[in-house]
Write an enzyme that holds these catalytic residues in place. Structure first.
Site: not given
Length: 167
Positions: A117, A159, A161
Site C-alpha cells: 500500500h 487482496d 482491493h
C-alpha cells in the site's frame, strides 16, 4: 529453502490497536514447528539506498527522523517510533533477501512482507515502505550490473482491493 522473518522487531502499539502484530510471530512459530526443513533467518535491515529505489529521498528521511506530518501518520496507521522504522526496514530487507535467495535457489519467502500500500512519497494502510517494489527494483539493478538481461517482475496481488503503491 530459506524463510526470512522480522517478528523480533515489534511495534509498540497502543492498547486496543487493530493491527494484529502477533500474527508474524505465530506464523514463524508454526513454520518452525511444522516445516523443519525450512531455514529461518532474521531479516536484514534495508538501507536508505535501497529504499530510495522506490521511495522519494524526502519520504525516507521523514520516516527515519520521525518528521512525518500527523496526516501522514494517520494514513500509515501506526504511531511513529524508532521501533516502527526498524521494523519497516527489516520487512523490506526480508523481501530483498528472499528475492535474492529465490533467484539463486529457486524459492524463498518473506514471512512478513507484502507492504504494497505504500506509495513513493507516503505510506498507507499499515505499510510504511513498499517492500515488493523495493525488492523488485533491487533485483533488477543487480541483474543489470551482473550483465544479465533486464529482469522482468510480475506482482500477483490477491487482496480484495486495488494494489495502491505497487500499481
Amino acid at each position: 529453502m530459506q524463510a526470512y522473518h522480522s517478528d523480533h522487531f515489534v511495534l509498540p502499539l497502543p492498547e486496543g490497536h487493530r493491527f494484529p502484530m502477533l500474527k508474524y510471530r505465530m506464523l514463524r512459530d508454526r513454520v518452525a514447528a511444522e516445516l523443519p526443513d525450512i531455514e529461518l533467518a532474521e531479516a536484514p535491515a534495508a538501507l536508505d539506498s535501497e529504499l530510495t529505489l522506490a521511495h522519494t529521498p524526502g519520504y525516507v528521511e521523514s520516516v527515519s527522523t520521525g518528521s512525518l506530518t500527523p496526516a501522514q501518520q494517520r494514513e500509515i496507521g501506526f504511531p511513529w517510533s524508532p521501533a516502527m522504522v526498524e521494523r519497516s526496514r527489516r520487512s523490506v530487507g526480508a523481501s530483498i533477501a528472499a528475492a535474492r535467495a529465490a533467484l539463486a535457489h529457486g524459492v524463498s519467502v518473506n514471512l512478513a512482507g507484502g507492504t504494497h500500500h505504500a506509495h513513493a512519497d507516503r505510506g498507507s494502510g499499515f505499510c510504511v515502505f513498499n517492500d515488493v517494489v523495493v525488492a523488485a527494483r533491487r533485483m533488477q539493478n543487480e541483474a543489470l550490473r551482473s550483465g544479465q538481461h533486464r529482469l522482468r517482475v510480475a506482482v500477483v496481488d490477491l487482496d480484495v482491493h486495488q494494489g495502491n503503491g505497487t500499481a
